[in-house]
Design a protein around this motif. Structure first.
Motif, PDB file in Angstrom:
ATOM      1  N   PHE A  26       0.885  -1.169   0.000  1.00 17.70           N
ATOM      2  CA  PHE A  26       0.000   0.000   0.000  1.00 17.70           C
ATOM      3  C   PHE A  26       0.919   1.215   0.000  1.00 17.70           C
ATOM      4  O   PHE A  26       1.962   1.201   0.677  1.00 17.70           O
TER       5      PHE A  26
ATOM      6  N   HIS B  51       0.584   5.370   0.663  1.00 16.42           N
ATOM      7  CA  HIS B  51      -0.191   6.585   0.976  1.00 16.42           C
ATOM      8  C   HIS B  51       0.721   7.785   0.762  1.00 16.42           C
ATOM      9  O   HIS B  51       1.701   7.967   1.506  1.00 16.42           O
TER      10      HIS B  51
ATOM     11  N   GLU C 221      -2.171  11.462   7.671  1.00 16.13           N
ATOM     12  CA  GLU C 221      -2.955  11.847   6.486  1.00 16.13           C
ATOM     13  C   GLU C 221      -4.258  12.540   6.886  1.00 16.13           C
ATOM     14  O   GLU C 221      -5.015  13.024   6.060  1.00 16.13           O
ATOM     15  N   TRP C 222      -4.535  12.599   8.204  1.00 17.18           N
ATOM     16  CA  TRP C 222      -5.723  13.268   8.730  1.00 17.18           C
ATOM     17  C   TRP C 222      -5.398  14.626   9.344  1.00 17.18           C
ATOM     18  O   TRP C 222      -6.227  15.259   9.973  1.00 17.18           O
TER      19      TRP C 222
ATOM     20  N   HIS D  55      -6.840  11.002  -1.536  1.00 19.91           N
ATOM     21  CA  HIS D  55      -7.241  10.636  -0.182  1.00 19.91           C
ATOM     22  C   HIS D  55      -8.373  11.556   0.257  1.00 19.91           C
ATOM     23  O   HIS D  55      -8.915  12.325  -0.540  1.00 19.91           O
TER      24      HIS D  55
ATOM     25  N   TYR E 272      -6.397   3.202  -5.032  1.00 15.84           N
ATOM     26  CA  TYR E 272      -7.156   3.632  -3.847  1.00 15.84           C
ATOM     27  C   TYR E 272      -7.895   4.921  -4.241  1.00 15.84           C
ATOM     28  O   TYR E 272      -7.321   5.795  -4.893  1.00 15.84           O
TER      29      TYR E 272
ATOM     30  N   ASP F 191     -12.379   3.883  -0.171  1.00 17.08           N
ATOM     31  CA  ASP F 191     -12.304   4.229   1.243  1.00 17.08           C
ATOM     32  C   ASP F 191     -13.233   5.425   1.489  1.00 17.08           C
ATOM     33  O   ASP F 191     -13.772   6.003   0.529  1.00 17.08           O
TER      34      ASP F 191
ATOM     35  N   TRP G  41      -0.634   6.121   8.120  1.00 22.00           N
ATOM     36  CA  TRP G  41      -0.640   5.674   6.727  1.00 22.00           C
ATOM     37  C   TRP G  41       0.209   6.633   5.908  1.00 22.00           C
ATOM     38  O   TRP G  41       1.097   6.245   5.167  1.00 22.00           O
TER      39      TRP G  41
END
Ligand SMILES: C[C@@H]1N[C@@H](c2cn(-c3ccccc3)nn2)[C@H](O)[C@@H]1O
Length: 446
Positions: free
Chosen positions: A31, A33, A54-55, A102, A145, A196, A281
């Motif tokens: 994966f 990110h 990533e948030w 994302h 993704y 997602d 991530w």
């Protein structure tokens, strides 16, 4: 008795086509990110963000306006997808999943449906095309993704509270369809989508759209592999419909956790996705808490295969386009083990044997070849092997010494001891067994 559903599961049981069997046989994915969130890397204004990097845009210390300007600094001058693909190949990954967009809505490709894309950064060039090409050239399949949640798009709604919200969401759904078609048109070799950000009410309460979207994508690109996370049924049930039937092509709920027993997977195909630190991530400058070792991750990979599932390990590249050293080290160390022992993972699944204390069994799909992956060497120096009635071990050998036959000792009906050398093990030991139907009259146990 089942509830009549228009937008529940449309298939009972796993897919049986060649594309899905290929996905199963790959077993091990990478994966990635990567996006604007790599720039702050979990820190802002001298403070450390303790959530997932990533948030960071959702962190009270990070003003949205400040985050939303960062793309003007995105310039990964050291980005070299051929080098990324080579490292992934060395690790033994057979497929890769890349974040096209994302939750923040930043597009790694020059989408003609958005401005918040790589085209409007100093870097300018498409990131995804060269990546898909490099990975495919290295013999690694590419999956995309895609986050439905899009904090940047004015029409995204977490819930529908007014007619205006409904109209905005209708526009947003057209935008989503356009971007997904654009991705398939630009990158036709991709094998599937990894959706997602589908937990909000606006999506959960629109099961019909998620169903239509899945069918739309399958028509555009037959054989696509799409997990259960995209889907809701008309009653708002996610992953499993209101009749407890899995939607999508595999169970996609195993995020930072794995099933423990074969019963936990309910006979479904499934995939586990895993972070190296506890919950990061995207790139975070300061990994805190437990960082998983190569052996821990190898064990998770083998455990997944032993339970008929795929295992995808996550990497969060730095803003300059390179992997951090801990991640490069991991790819080398996992790769060293996979180089020698990969046959115990690739093309294997549940062996149909009782889980042993010393580790895991995997079975080469459709054969009598069973791999014993030893993670906990027993102090009594013997690996206990319990077989179903009427089965016996025809041959056994250590994977690294194919010419040296091991001598299993029959210690009771259908139970063997295989001696294991008492030494320091620095990685899991693999033993190969050929099973056969028991010859009549063998063994004198009642
Ligand atoms: C694959 C992973 N899924 C994303 C995620 C997970 N979550 C989440 C949200 C609420 C509860 C638990 C997990 N929110 N976003 C992470 O950001 C990463 O992309």
């Amino acid at each position: 008795d089942t509830i009549p559903l228009q937008h529940g599961a449309h298939r009972i049981g796993n897919r049986t086509d060649a594309d899905m069997q290929r996905w199963r046989d790959l077993r091990f994915g990478q994966f990635i990110h990567w996006g604007v969130y790599a720039i702050p890397g979990g820190m802002w204004d001298g403070k450390v963000y303790n959530g997932a990097a990533e948030w960071i845009r959702s962190w009270k210390e990070m003003p949205h306006e400040a985050y939303d300007q960062l793309y003007k600094q995105f310039n990964p001058v050291k980005y070299n997808p051929a080098d990324w693909a080579q490292q992934a190949k060395n690790m033994g990954a057979k497929y890769m999943i890349i974040t096209t967009k994302h939750h923040d809505g930043f597009c790694l490709w020059p989408s003609k449906y958005a401005k918040y894309t790589i085209a409007n950064t100093p870097y300018k060039k498409d990131i995804l095309g060269p990546m898909v090409e490099a990975y495919n050239k290295a013999g690694i399949d590419a999956y995309l993704y895609f986050s439905i949640i899009d904090w940047n798009h004015p029409d995204w709604r977490t819930s529908i509270k007014s007619p205006a919200d409904s109209m905005a969401m209708a526009r947003f759904k057209v935008f989503v369809k356009n971007q997904l078609k654009e991705l398939l048109d630009r990158y036709p070799t991709v094998k599937g989508f990894w959706f997602d950000g589908t937990w909000d009410e606006s999506w959960k309460n629109d099961g019909a759209f998620s169903d239509e979207l899945e069918q739309y994508l399958q028509q555009l690109h037959p054989g696509l592999i799409i997990g259960s996370r995209l889907r809701a049924d008309e009653k708002g049930a996610r992953h499993f419909d209101s009749n407890s039937r899995l939607m999508g092509d595999y169970e996609q709920g195993w995020e930072r956790k794995l099933p423990n027993t074969i019963a936990d997977v309910h006979g479904n195909d499934w995939e586990g996705v895993m972070t190296v630190p506890e919950n990061q991530w995207g790139y975070h400058q300061q990994w805190f808490g437990h960082v998983k070792s190569a052996n821990e991750l190898i064990e998770m990979l083998v455990k997944s295969a032993s339970l008929n599932g795929n295992f995808v390990l996550n990497f969060g590249p730095k803003p300059d386009g390179t992997f951090r050293t801990e991640e490069q080290e991991l790819m080398r160390n996992i790769g060293r083990w996979m180089q020698v022992n990969g046959s115990a993972v690739y093309g294997t699944g549940y062996a149909g044997l009782e889980k042993p204390d010393w580790g895991y069994y995997t079975r080469k799909t459709g054969t009598d070849t069973v791999y014993m992956v030893v993670c906990n060497v027993p102090v009594n120096g013997n690996l206990r092997v319990k077989l179903p009635a009427k089965q016996s071990i025809a041959k056994a050998w250590a994977l690294e010494q194919p010419g040296v036959a091991l001598q299993p000792e029959l210690v009771s009906r259908d139970e063997y001891f295989i001696p294991v050398e008492q030494k320091v093990y620095t990685s899991p030991l693999v033993i190969v067994m050929k099973l056969e139907q028991q010859q009549r009259g063998q063994g004198n146990f009642e």
